[in-house]
Design an enzyme around this catalytic site. Sequence first.
Site, PDB file in Angstrom:
ATOM      1  NE  ARG A   1      -2.226  -1.170   3.667  1.00 20.06           N
ATOM      2  CZ  ARG A   1      -1.643  -0.356   4.521  1.00 20.06           C
ATOM      3  NH1 ARG A   1      -1.682   0.952   4.318  1.00 20.06           N
ATOM      4  NH2 ARG A   1      -1.021  -0.802   5.590  1.00 20.06           N
TER       5      ARG A   1
ATOM      6  CE1 TYR B   1       1.523  -7.252  -3.918  1.00 21.00           C
ATOM      7  CE2 TYR B   1       0.682  -6.108  -2.009  1.00 21.00           C
ATOM      8  CZ  TYR B   1       1.328  -7.182  -2.559  1.00 21.00           C
ATOM      9  OH  TYR B   1       1.767  -8.208  -1.774  1.00 21.00           O
TER      10      TYR B   1
ATOM     11  CE  LYS C   1      -6.018  -3.215   5.026  1.00 17.35           C
ATOM     12  NZ  LYS C   1      -6.211  -3.666   6.405  1.00 17.35           N
TER      13      LYS C   1
ATOM     14  CG  HIS D   1      -6.884  -2.359  10.617  1.00 16.37           C
ATOM     15  ND1 HIS D   1      -5.582  -1.930  10.707  1.00 16.37           N
ATOM     16  CD2 HIS D   1      -6.869  -3.407   9.743  1.00 16.37           C
ATOM     17  CE1 HIS D   1      -4.810  -2.669   9.927  1.00 16.37           C
ATOM     18  NE2 HIS D   1      -5.563  -3.579   9.335  1.00 16.37           N
TER      19      HIS D   1
ATOM     20  CB  SER E   1      -0.472  -3.298   8.341  1.00 12.03           C
ATOM     21  OG  SER E   1      -1.559  -2.436   8.125  1.00 12.03           O
TER      22      SER E   1
ATOM     23  CB  CYS F   1       1.230  -6.235  14.383  1.00 19.85           C
ATOM     24  SG  CYS F   1       2.308  -4.822  14.189  1.00 19.85           S
TER      25      CYS F   1
ATOM     26  CG  ASP G   1      -7.298  -6.669   7.618  1.00 25.93           C
ATOM     27  OD1 ASP G   1      -6.418  -6.335   8.433  1.00 25.93           O
ATOM     28  OD2 ASP G   1      -7.481  -6.076   6.539  1.00 25.93           O
TER      29      ASP G   1
ATOM     30  NE  ARG H   1       0.154  -8.499   2.476  1.00 29.20           N
ATOM     31  CZ  ARG H   1      -0.548  -7.821   3.379  1.00 29.20           C
ATOM     32  NH1 ARG H   1      -1.677  -8.298   3.847  1.00 29.20           N
ATOM     33  NH2 ARG H   1      -0.118  -6.669   3.831  1.00 29.20           N
TER      34      ARG H   1
HETATM   35  C1  OXD Z   1      -2.910  -4.204   5.827  1.00 24.72           C
HETATM   36  C2  OXD Z   1      -3.545  -5.408   5.250  1.00 24.72           C
HETATM   37  O1  OXD Z   1      -1.993  -3.632   5.213  1.00 24.72           O
HETATM   38  O2  OXD Z   1      -4.436  -5.958   5.901  1.00 24.72           O
HETATM   39  O3  OXD Z   1      -3.315  -3.817   6.934  1.00 24.72           O
HETATM   40  O4  OXD Z   1      -3.189  -5.802   4.124  1.00 24.72           O
HETATM   41 MN    MN Z   2      -4.960  -4.883   7.678  1.00 27.10          MN
END
Ligand code: OXD
Ligand code: MN
Length: 586
Positions: free
Chosen positions: A67, A195, A204, A224, A246, A248, A273, A364
């Site tokens: 991102r 992406y 998002k 989130h 993100s 974590c 998420d 991913r």
């Molecule tokens: C993020 C995702 O970047 O969930 O938070 O991909």
């Molecule tokens: Mn996320």
Amino acid sequence: MATPLESWVEESARLTKPAKIVWCDGSEAENERLTAEMLRDGTFIELNQKTFPNCHLHRSHPNDVARTEQLTFICTRKKEDAGPTNNWMAPADAKEKVRPLFDGSMKGRTMYVVPYILGPEKSPYSKIGVEVTDSAYVATSMRIMSRMGKAALDRLGSSADFVPGLHSLGDLDPSRRFIMHFPEEKLIWSVGSGYGGNALLGKKCFALRIASWMARDQGWMAEHMLILGLEDPSGKVTYMAAAFPSACGKTNLAMMVSALGAQGYRVWTVGDDIAWMHVGSDGMLRAINPEAGFFGVAPGTNAKTNPNVMNAANRNTIYTNVAMTASGEPWWEGIDGAPTDGLINWKGENWTTGSGPAAHPNARYTVPASQSPSLSKNWQDPEGLPISAFIFGGRRARLAPLVYESHDWQHGVFVGATISSETTAAATGAVGVSRRDPMAMLPFCGYNMADYFGHWLAMGPKLKNPPRIFHVNWFRKGADGKFLWPGYGENVRVLKWILDRIENRAGATETPIGCVPTPSSLTLDGLSISRDTLQELLSVDSNDWIAEDQAVGEFFKKFGSSLPPAIAHEQKALADRLSRSTVAAK
Ligand code: OXD
Ligand code: MN
């Protein structure tokens, strides 16, 4: 007469001038056709179909791997409505800047119309989006990540109640890449990236940025957060939602195989998420997962860190930017097994030791939720599941204890508003730099974060049983630089303590920052952890926290007079508690 959707698709086509338009129905046959086309044109690379049936690899452009927060804008008429933590552009200026990039951007290409439902098909809380895109990879990914196709069109009918998202790959040049949100008209425009969160607009862009704006207006919450259920030995399941920045470990926590399984504690996945939460008729906060798949970070994933996803992602899965073994299997750093001869890196080159990571650090997997052995049987409950606890966390090598509980809702909102974490590869930019990431929403809040804090404060009193609010830190390190806590499946011990607090049966010690477990209140049998390590894990150093609270005060200054007084009050109250505790210790 054309429906609002047909009119918008026509308007988008007039601008982008595709060679043809395909309305996606989400069927198996359509998926097979798109997959075959992508295999032909190189968008997809076939993985080993014996061991990874229906799994494919996509390599994104090397400059388009995460991102891009610096190219992401909230476009509201008034700048203060976007607030000091978002990039802002006036809607007219944003359109003037970006329209030329869409002009003819789909010439010679196919435009896919991708209708989707966010949330369970039958839930009153679900919402419809339609993404128009020139990427077949995006269309097939959206089929995994949402309820895509006919079901969405049937639910929409001729209504105008959908969030349109216009997406084009453009020329993938970062200087012509923009992710634009127009929350006042509930519209998304994204160009120049193929992406993840930049391109799968349901994730998002809609489910967090646009939805957070809607949620504030309509009295609900778009967060989130992962959603999980912790089953106790009697079979009772208690649901919790957790916000971590993100990369974590939200996916790993949500899909955890519990280390206390033999004692009857199991973890069930509802989402990994995003959580949409409404006040239920029972006065509980009820959560649905708007998504239908997991778009998780591959590196570091293995049979220990996330056995459930390892079992889920061996079929019907799209891999992006992972490495590939000579036998056509996906590979990444941290997977079980060393790299083998003939490994091809994420860029498609031969990999050799010392030539850098074979998989991109933000590589991913995109896997259907339904394939996870841990999926809760209630995950599509249309009313949503009742949330008893919120858990905030981040990567903090120092400072934050393993777990603590806030004193009440207002204090808990303050705890969430002050979370901080070291940055990860999920977004472009430096990795490992500490930044404040309130409620893990810094990159995802679609409006002024000061108003967002206000919205959180207002939600608590609307609930008969508001979730209790906790903070966890799996990442604390000792003087030797090693992690103090084993993490992963052992984290269930912390979830159990949280459950025991909710059930009023776990001891805790009051500290200025909140309540930490008494050592005996944590279930540690079967874990070899020394008393000293445990003490270090649970310790609260008032001097360190005084510095932290001052840094928090500095951070809050960016919101000026819009910061809710209750948040400023909590910051001051913490300072007072800390200074009293250092005086008492002298
Ligand atoms: C993020 C995702 O970047 O969930 O938070 O991909
Ligand atoms: Mn996320």
